[in-house]
Scaffold this motif. Structure first.
Motif, PDB file in Angstrom:
ATOM      1  N   UNK A   1       0.845  -1.193   0.000  1.00 30.47           N
ATOM      2  CA  UNK A   1       0.000   0.000   0.000  1.00 30.47           C
ATOM      3  C   UNK A   1       0.887   1.253   0.000  1.00 30.47           C
ATOM      4  N   UNK A   2       0.455   2.284  -0.725  1.00 33.91           N
ATOM      5  CA  UNK A   2       1.278   3.492  -0.818  1.00 33.91           C
ATOM      6  C   UNK A   2       1.418   4.178   0.537  1.00 33.91           C
ATOM      7  N   UNK A   3       2.489   4.956   0.666  1.00 30.91           N
ATOM      8  CA  UNK A   3       2.808   5.617   1.937  1.00 30.91           C
ATOM      9  C   UNK A   3       1.667   6.538   2.401  1.00 30.91           C
ATOM     10  N   UNK A   4       1.115   7.322   1.480  1.00 28.05           N
ATOM     11  CA  UNK A   4       0.037   8.269   1.855  1.00 28.05           C
ATOM     12  C   UNK A   4      -1.178   7.509   2.381  1.00 28.05           C
ATOM     13  N   UNK A   5      -1.496   6.409   1.705  1.00 27.26           N
ATOM     14  CA  UNK A   5      -2.661   5.618   2.135  1.00 27.26           C
ATOM     15  C   UNK A   5      -2.416   4.999   3.507  1.00 27.26           C
ATOM     16  N   UNK A   6      -1.151   4.651   3.764  1.00 26.67           N
ATOM     17  CA  UNK A   6      -0.844   4.006   5.050  1.00 26.67           C
ATOM     18  C   UNK A   6      -1.139   4.931   6.213  1.00 26.67           C
ATOM     19  N   UNK A   7      -0.849   6.204   6.028  1.00 32.43           N
ATOM     20  CA  UNK A   7      -1.099   7.134   7.136  1.00 32.43           C
ATOM     21  C   UNK A   7      -2.596   7.173   7.464  1.00 32.43           C
ATOM     22  N   UNK A   8      -3.417   7.292   6.422  1.00 36.11           N
ATOM     23  CA  UNK A   8      -4.874   7.287   6.639  1.00 36.11           C
ATOM     24  C   UNK A   8      -5.304   5.994   7.309  1.00 36.11           C
ATOM     25  N   UNK A   9      -4.736   4.894   6.818  1.00 35.40           N
ATOM     26  CA  UNK A   9      -5.097   3.578   7.352  1.00 35.40           C
ATOM     27  C   UNK A   9      -4.767   3.472   8.840  1.00 35.40           C
ATOM     28  N   UNK A  10      -3.584   3.930   9.223  1.00 35.29           N
ATOM     29  CA  UNK A  10      -3.180   3.820  10.633  1.00 35.29           C
ATOM     30  C   UNK A  10      -4.060   4.704  11.517  1.00 35.29           C
ATOM     31  N   UNK A  11      -4.361   5.902  11.038  1.00 31.19           N
ATOM     32  CA  UNK A  11      -5.205   6.790  11.846  1.00 31.19           C
ATOM     33  C   UNK A  11      -6.567   6.122  12.065  1.00 31.19           C
ATOM     34  N   UNK A  12      -7.161   5.641  10.970  1.00 30.94           N
ATOM     35  CA  UNK A  12      -8.493   5.037  11.069  1.00 30.94           C
ATOM     36  C   UNK A  12      -8.470   3.768  11.928  1.00 30.94           C
ATOM     37  N   UNK A  13      -7.439   2.949  11.758  1.00 30.97           N
ATOM     38  CA  UNK A  13      -7.392   1.686  12.517  1.00 30.97           C
ATOM     39  C   UNK A  13      -7.207   1.938  14.001  1.00 30.97           C
ATOM     40  N   UNK A  14      -6.331   2.870  14.323  1.00 34.28           N
ATOM     41  CA  UNK A  14      -6.038   3.081  15.750  1.00 34.28           C
ATOM     42  C   UNK A  14      -7.128   3.839  16.476  1.00 34.28           C
ATOM     43  N   UNK A  15      -7.912   4.612  15.720  1.00 39.19           N
ATOM     44  CA  UNK A  15      -8.951   5.410  16.383  1.00 39.19           C
ATOM     45  C   UNK A  15     -10.360   4.899  16.061  1.00 39.19           C
ATOM     46  N   UNK A  16     -10.460   3.703  15.461  1.00 38.74           N
ATOM     47  CA  UNK A  16     -11.758   3.254  14.934  1.00 38.74           C
ATOM     48  C   UNK A  16     -12.855   3.118  16.009  1.00 38.74           C
ATOM     49  N   UNK A  17     -12.450   2.838  17.247  1.00 44.59           N
ATOM     50  CA  UNK A  17     -13.464   2.637  18.291  1.00 44.59           C
ATOM     51  C   UNK A  17     -13.633   3.848  19.207  1.00 44.59           C
ATOM     52  N   UNK A  18     -13.106   4.977  18.800  1.00 39.97           N
ATOM     53  CA  UNK A  18     -13.178   6.182  19.643  1.00 39.97           C
ATOM     54  C   UNK A  18     -14.629   6.569  19.974  1.00 39.97           C
ATOM     55  N   UNK A  19     -15.542   6.262  19.061  1.00 31.00           N
ATOM     56  CA  UNK A  19     -16.956   6.568  19.290  1.00 31.00           C
ATOM     57  C   UNK A  19     -17.493   5.901  20.548  1.00 31.00           C
ATOM     58  N   UNK A  20     -16.831   4.808  20.949  1.00 29.61           N
ATOM     59  CA  UNK A  20     -17.294   4.091  22.141  1.00 29.61           C
ATOM     60  C   UNK A  20     -17.154   4.938  23.403  1.00 29.61           C
ATOM     61  N   UNK A  21     -16.161   5.831  23.408  1.00 29.88           N
ATOM     62  CA  UNK A  21     -15.956   6.668  24.604  1.00 29.88           C
ATOM     63  C   UNK A  21     -17.208   7.525  24.818  1.00 29.88           C
ATOM     64  N   UNK A  22     -17.725   8.057  23.719  1.00 27.31           N
ATOM     65  CA  UNK A  22     -18.895   8.939  23.828  1.00 27.31           C
ATOM     66  C   UNK A  22     -20.155   8.121  24.096  1.00 27.31           C
ATOM     67  N   UNK A  23     -20.260   6.994  23.409  1.00 23.39           N
ATOM     68  CA  UNK A  23     -21.468   6.167  23.571  1.00 23.39           C
ATOM     69  C   UNK A  23     -21.479   5.389  24.882  1.00 23.39           C
TER      70      UNK A  23
END
Ligand SMILES: [Fe+2]
Ligand SMILES: [Fe+2]
Length: 284
Positions: free
Chosen positions: A131-153
């Motif tokens: 996967x390209x470098x630019x895509x990897x950054x988006x991927x890591x952000x989304x993967x590591x923060x994917x459950x952040x909504x749980x804090x609010x819910x």
């Protein structure tokens, strides 16, 4: 669920501290062709929680550093830019997951470990499919923060926990997302996606978070598909994000979208599991 409560849920998003400026600035630096590591160290040190998490993770053996390091600068010298980004974002996730999510029945440590494992699965898949470098950054952000909504819910699932269990009992075939909709009237993917949109992240990132439990949405692109698959794998390997690891529906074409063969994925699993155990052991 009345509209009033839904409004309250989205109001709660404002009570969460914004995405740390330190991490934002560090990511900007890491995008430069020649990264100034001394400057990077100074920036990360401005947020002691992120700096401490970074050193903790970097020494966890899951990132296969040949030696123990006691300074950020030394760690940067050994790690590649991609790994620095991944560990940095894992450190940011740790800042948010500092309290147990009682409504979801998951400890702060477990949800942090779950998030890190999702990041690690994404990293392994990204390497495998080049996967390209630019895509990897988006991927890591989304993967590591994917459950952040749980804090609010969490507050609302806690309040509605009785309903949650009732719906789970009476609708055993339902997915986790469907139960959330029945009990709370929204799902944590949607809340998390809304949060990252508010933080002005690119669409690819907030959409992936929005989509990670939605079988129709997760197949709309490579990044959402990898984020969703990482979450499924982390849960199936036992690194669960709480009340989440059941009734997974894996869309038939999920692997095709990612362009990864089932056999190649299977070969990755022992390595991912080992890295997961190392993270878990180290964060105990
Ligand atoms: Fe989730
Ligand atoms: Fe998850």
């Amino acid at each position: 669920m009345s509209e009033f409560i839904l409004e309250k849920i989205f109001e709660r998003i404002d009570t969460l501290p914004p995405f740390p400026k330190t991490a934002q600035r560090a990511l900007e630096l890491l995008r430069e062709e020649e990264v100034n590591y001394k400057e990077l160290e100074e920036i990360i040190k401005t947020d002691p929680a992120i700096a401490a998490n970074f050193l903790k993770l970097v020494n966890s053996a899951a990132f296969s550093l040949p030696q123990r390091v006691d300074s950020l600068l030394k760690a940067f010298m050994i790690l590649g830019t991609e790994q620095i980004k991944l560990i940095l974002l894992a450190s940011v996730a740790g800042k948010y997951f500092s309290k147990d999510l009682t409504g979801y029945g998951v400890s702060a440590k477990d949800i942090w470990v779950h998030s890190i494992i999702c990041g690690i699965v994404s990293e392994e898949i990204a390497q495998l499919i080049n996967l390209s470098v630019e895509k990897r950054e988006s991927l890591y952000i989304a993967s590591l923060l994917h459950d952040l909504g749980k804090i609010i819910l969490d507050l609302y699932t806690h309040l509605e926990a009785k309903k949650f269990y009732e719906f789970m009992e009476t609708n055993p075939e339902d997915t986790f997302m469907e139960i959330e909709w029945l009990a709370v009237g929204v799902d944590h993917g949607m809340v998390g996606g809304y949060l990252l949109k508010k933080w002005e992240f690119p669409k690819e990132i907030y959409f992936s978070i929005r989509a990670h439990h939605d079988p129709d949405l997760m197949i709309q692109g490579k990044i959402p598909a990898i984020v969703a698959l990482s979450n499924i794998i982390a849960n199936m390997l036992g690194f669960s994000g709480g009340m989440d690891a059941f009734n997974y529906f894996v869309p038939a074409n999920l692997l095709d979208i990612i362009e990864i063969k089932k056999e190649s994925l299977e070969k990755l699993l022992p390595k991912i599991y080992k890295r997961g155990l190392l993270v878990e052991k180290f964060l105990m």
